[in-house]
Design a protein around this motif. Structure first.
Motif, mmCIF file in Angstrom:
data_model
loop_
_atom_site.group_PDB
_atom_site.id
_atom_site.type_symbol
_atom_site.label_atom_id
_atom_site.label_comp_id
_atom_site.label_asym_id
_atom_site.label_seq_id
_atom_site.Cartn_x
_atom_site.Cartn_y
_atom_site.Cartn_z
ATOM 1 N N TYR A 109 3.879 -2.984 -9.860
ATOM 2 C CA TYR A 109 5.203 -3.552 -9.582
ATOM 3 C C TYR A 109 5.906 -3.879 -10.894
ATOM 4 N N ALA A 110 5.188 -4.480 -11.837
ATOM 5 C CA ALA A 110 5.760 -4.800 -13.146
ATOM 6 C C ALA A 110 6.180 -3.526 -13.886
ATOM 7 N N ASP A 111 5.446 -2.440 -13.654
ATOM 8 C CA ASP A 111 5.778 -1.146 -14.267
ATOM 9 C C ASP A 111 6.851 -0.385 -13.484
ATOM 10 N N SER A 112 7.312 -0.934 -12.388
ATOM 11 C CA SER A 112 8.348 -0.337 -11.528
ATOM 12 C C SER A 112 7.932 0.985 -10.908
ATOM 13 N N THR A 113 6.627 1.122 -10.588
ATOM 14 C CA THR A 113 6.165 2.351 -9.935
ATOM 15 C C THR A 113 5.753 2.138 -8.491
ATOM 16 N N ASP A 114 5.449 0.895 -8.106
ATOM 17 C CA ASP A 114 5.022 0.597 -6.741
ATOM 18 C C ASP A 114 5.597 -0.752 -6.307
ATOM 19 N N LEU A 115 5.737 -0.909 -5.015
ATOM 20 C CA LEU A 115 6.133 -2.185 -4.418
ATOM 21 C C LEU A 115 5.264 -2.373 -3.179
ATOM 22 N N VAL A 116 4.212 -3.184 -3.310
ATOM 23 C CA VAL A 116 3.270 -3.400 -2.215
ATOM 24 C C VAL A 116 3.541 -4.774 -1.615
ATOM 25 N N THR A 117 3.849 -4.787 -0.325
ATOM 26 C CA THR A 117 4.185 -6.041 0.338
ATOM 27 C C THR A 117 3.199 -6.353 1.464
ATOM 28 N N MET A 118 3.121 -7.625 1.776
ATOM 29 C CA MET A 118 2.423 -8.091 2.967
ATOM 30 C C MET A 118 3.488 -8.237 4.045
ATOM 31 N N GLY A 141 5.033 -15.768 10.768
ATOM 32 C CA GLY A 141 4.312 -16.603 9.817
ATOM 33 C C GLY A 141 2.859 -16.238 9.596
ATOM 34 N N ILE A 142 2.417 -15.141 10.203
ATOM 35 C CA ILE A 142 1.017 -14.709 10.098
ATOM 36 C C ILE A 142 0.977 -13.336 9.426
ATOM 37 N N PRO A 143 0.033 -13.106 8.480
ATOM 38 C CA PRO A 143 -0.093 -11.776 7.879
ATOM 39 C C PRO A 143 -0.470 -10.746 8.941
ATOM 40 N N ALA A 144 0.290 -9.650 9.000
ATOM 41 C CA ALA A 144 0.086 -8.638 10.034
ATOM 42 C C ALA A 144 -0.319 -7.280 9.470
ATOM 43 N N GLY A 145 -0.046 -7.026 8.195
ATOM 44 C CA GLY A 145 -0.349 -5.722 7.616
ATOM 45 C C GLY A 145 0.289 -5.589 6.259
ATOM 46 N N SER A 146 0.447 -4.344 5.844
ATOM 47 C CA SER A 146 1.018 -4.071 4.530
ATOM 48 C C SER A 146 1.971 -2.885 4.616
ATOM 49 N N LEU A 147 3.002 -2.936 3.799
ATOM 50 C CA LEU A 147 3.997 -1.871 3.699
ATOM 51 C C LEU A 147 4.302 -1.681 2.225
ATOM 52 N N ALA A 148 4.287 -0.440 1.777
ATOM 53 C CA ALA A 148 4.460 -0.195 0.348
ATOM 54 C C ALA A 148 5.374 0.993 0.075
ATOM 55 N N LEU A 149 6.125 0.852 -1.004
ATOM 56 C CA LEU A 149 6.744 1.999 -1.670
ATOM 57 C C LEU A 149 5.811 2.286 -2.834
ATOM 58 N N TYR A 150 5.394 3.515 -2.968
ATOM 59 C CA TYR A 150 4.503 3.831 -4.078
ATOM 60 C C TYR A 150 4.907 5.161 -4.710
ATOM 61 N N ASP A 151 4.400 5.351 -5.900
ATOM 62 C CA ASP A 151 4.723 6.553 -6.672
ATOM 63 C C ASP A 151 6.241 6.724 -6.776
ATOM 64 N N ILE A 152 6.914 5.627 -7.127
ATOM 65 C CA ILE A 152 8.371 5.675 -7.297
ATOM 66 C C ILE A 152 8.670 6.531 -8.529
ATOM 67 N N LYS A 153 9.482 7.553 -8.327
ATOM 68 C CA LYS A 153 9.877 8.448 -9.417
ATOM 69 C C LYS A 153 11.369 8.246 -9.642
ATOM 70 N N TRP A 154 11.679 7.415 -10.613
ATOM 71 C CA TRP A 154 13.069 7.064 -10.888
ATOM 72 C C TRP A 154 13.873 8.276 -11.340
ATOM 73 N N ASN A 155 13.249 9.208 -12.051
ATOM 74 C CA ASN A 155 13.967 10.395 -12.518
ATOM 75 C C ASN A 155 14.345 11.330 -11.374
ATOM 76 N N ASN A 156 13.628 11.244 -10.258
ATOM 77 C CA ASN A 156 13.938 12.057 -9.080
ATOM 78 C C ASN A 156 14.544 11.236 -7.943
ATOM 79 N N TYR A 157 14.697 9.925 -8.158
ATOM 80 C CA TYR A 157 15.245 9.033 -7.135
ATOM 81 C C TYR A 157 14.449 9.135 -5.827
#
Length: 183
Positions: A61-70, A75-91
């Motif tokens: 996330y700090a490197d701006s390549t992934d965004l992993v969320t709970m 109010g209860i954790p149910a799973g995970s959803l992520a944007l990963y392998d973000i390629k800014w040069n290809n949008y």
């Protein structure tokens, strides 16, 4: 810190170290269920494994390549959803998700993914999202199809799941498709 309120029941929050125990418990409770489709489950056997994963996810996330969320549901954790392998040069980016076994069938993932797609095309100005799911994983494929992702192909024996290969469906969504579907 990333936080996205999806609706009155659901929010997405960046994974944090303090979430490790909750994420591990959710994984442990749904282990057999998740193992049907996710190859990482056997690599997440201990709380330490979960902490290591969160540390890596936060670095990406700090490197701006992934965004992993709970995914938080009422109010209860149910799973995970992520944007990963973000390629800014290809949008572009990939989207991946999973839900604990007790949370399926409530529309949580469709609503969560819809909000993440909005965020990806609106706030991040991405042009393309890609989603992959095992051909036989009807629930995961249903999420993609309900959101209007288009199946663009199939990859034969593209993923190894413990003792066998599975074929994978590849879905794509363009910003212009999403904008059109919202009108």
């Amino acid at each position: 810190m990333f936080f996205l309120q999806v609706d009155e029941e659901i929010s997405l929050k960046l994974l944090e170290k303090r979430d490790a125990q909750l994420l591990f418990q959710l994984t442990e409770h749904s282990r057999d269920h998740l193992r049907n489709w996710l190859g990482w489950v056997d690599y997440s056997r201990t709380l330490k494994d979960t902490k290591t994963f969160i540390k890596l996810a936060n670095q990406k996330y700090a490197d701006s390549t992934d965004l992993v969320t709970m995914i938080w549901y009422r109010g209860i954790p149910a799973g995970s959803l992520a944007l990963y392998d973000i390629k800014w040069n290809n949008y572009s980016a990939n989207i991946g998700y999973w839900l604990g076994k007790d949370f399926e069938g409530k529309g949580i993932m469709v609503r969560s993914c819809g909000a993440m797609v909005d965020y990806s095309f609106g706030t991040l100005s991405l042009n393309r999202l890609e989603l992959k799911a095992a051909l036989a994983n009807k629930r995961s494929r249903s999420v993609a199809e309900r959101l209007g992702f288009k199946q663009e192909g199939e990859l034969r024996q593209a993923e190894w799941l413990y003792d066998h290969f599975v074929d994978v469906a590849v879905y794509g969504m363009l910003a212009e498709d999403w904008a059109f579907s919202k009108t």
